[in-house]
Write a protein that holds these residues in place. Structure first.
Motif, PDB file in Angstrom:
ATOM      1  N   GLY A   1       0.791  -1.230   0.000  1.00 37.90           N
ATOM      2  CA  GLY A   1       0.000   0.000   0.000  1.00 37.90           C
ATOM      3  C   GLY A   1       0.820   1.275   0.000  1.00 37.90           C
TER       4      GLY A   1
ATOM      5  N   GLN B   1      -2.197   6.638  -2.818  1.00 34.69           N
ATOM      6  CA  GLN B   1      -3.500   7.292  -2.839  1.00 34.69           C
ATOM      7  C   GLN B   1      -4.550   6.335  -3.373  1.00 34.69           C
ATOM      8  N   ARG B   2      -5.725   6.389  -2.784  1.00 37.69           N
ATOM      9  CA  ARG B   2      -6.826   5.541  -3.215  1.00 37.69           C
ATOM     10  C   ARG B   2      -7.348   6.023  -4.558  1.00 37.69           C
ATOM     11  N   GLN B   3      -7.541   5.129  -5.488  1.00 33.50           N
ATOM     12  CA  GLN B   3      -8.077   5.485  -6.794  1.00 33.50           C
ATOM     13  C   GLN B   3      -9.595   5.457  -6.717  1.00 33.50           C
ATOM     14  N   SER B   4     -10.250   6.450  -7.357  1.00 28.12           N
ATOM     15  CA  SER B   4     -11.702   6.496  -7.302  1.00 28.12           C
ATOM     16  C   SER B   4     -12.304   5.336  -8.091  1.00 28.12           C
TER      17      SER B   4
ATOM     18  N   ARG C   1     -12.278  -0.521  -5.113  1.00 30.47           N
ATOM     19  CA  ARG C   1     -12.413  -0.941  -3.726  1.00 30.47           C
ATOM     20  C   ARG C   1     -11.112  -1.532  -3.233  1.00 30.47           C
ATOM     21  N   ARG C   2     -10.889  -1.380  -1.980  1.00 29.92           N
ATOM     22  CA  ARG C   2      -9.697  -1.960  -1.377  1.00 29.92           C
ATOM     23  C   ARG C   2      -9.937  -3.354  -0.904  1.00 29.92           C
TER      24      ARG C   2
END
Length: 85
Positions: free
Chosen positions: A65, A78-81, A84-85
């Motif tokens: 991560g 950074q979380r991508q739009s 889901r994780r």
């Protein structure tokens, strides 16, 4: 006479109010030192951990991560739009 006996003799002569103030002062100092030491230890652990994972490959960092920034530092990915994780 040992040090502890001398201390107890001096401590027994103190008035109860001044003894409470002395104990309160020592306790507040102990709390302050303990808190500062805990923050210092946490900072050192964080630095050591970051130095250790800095040697990991980019693929392994992505699996955990993290990713390398442009300057080589390790940052949380950074979380991508829409993903889901």
């Amino acid at each position: 006479m040992s040090n502890i006996h001398a201390y107890l003799d001096a401590f027994d002569r103190l008035e109860p109010a001044s003894a409470r103030r002395a104990i309160a002062a020592i306790e507040s100092l102990r709390i302050a030192v303990t808190g500062r030491a805990a923050r210092l230890f946490a900072g050192l652990q964080h630095r050591r951990t970051m130095q250790r994972i800095a040697s990991f490959s980019d693929h392994r960092l992505q699996d955990m991560g993290f990713e390398r920034d442009w300057d080589g530092s390790i940052i949380r990915r950074q979380r991508q739009s829409g993903r889901r994780r």
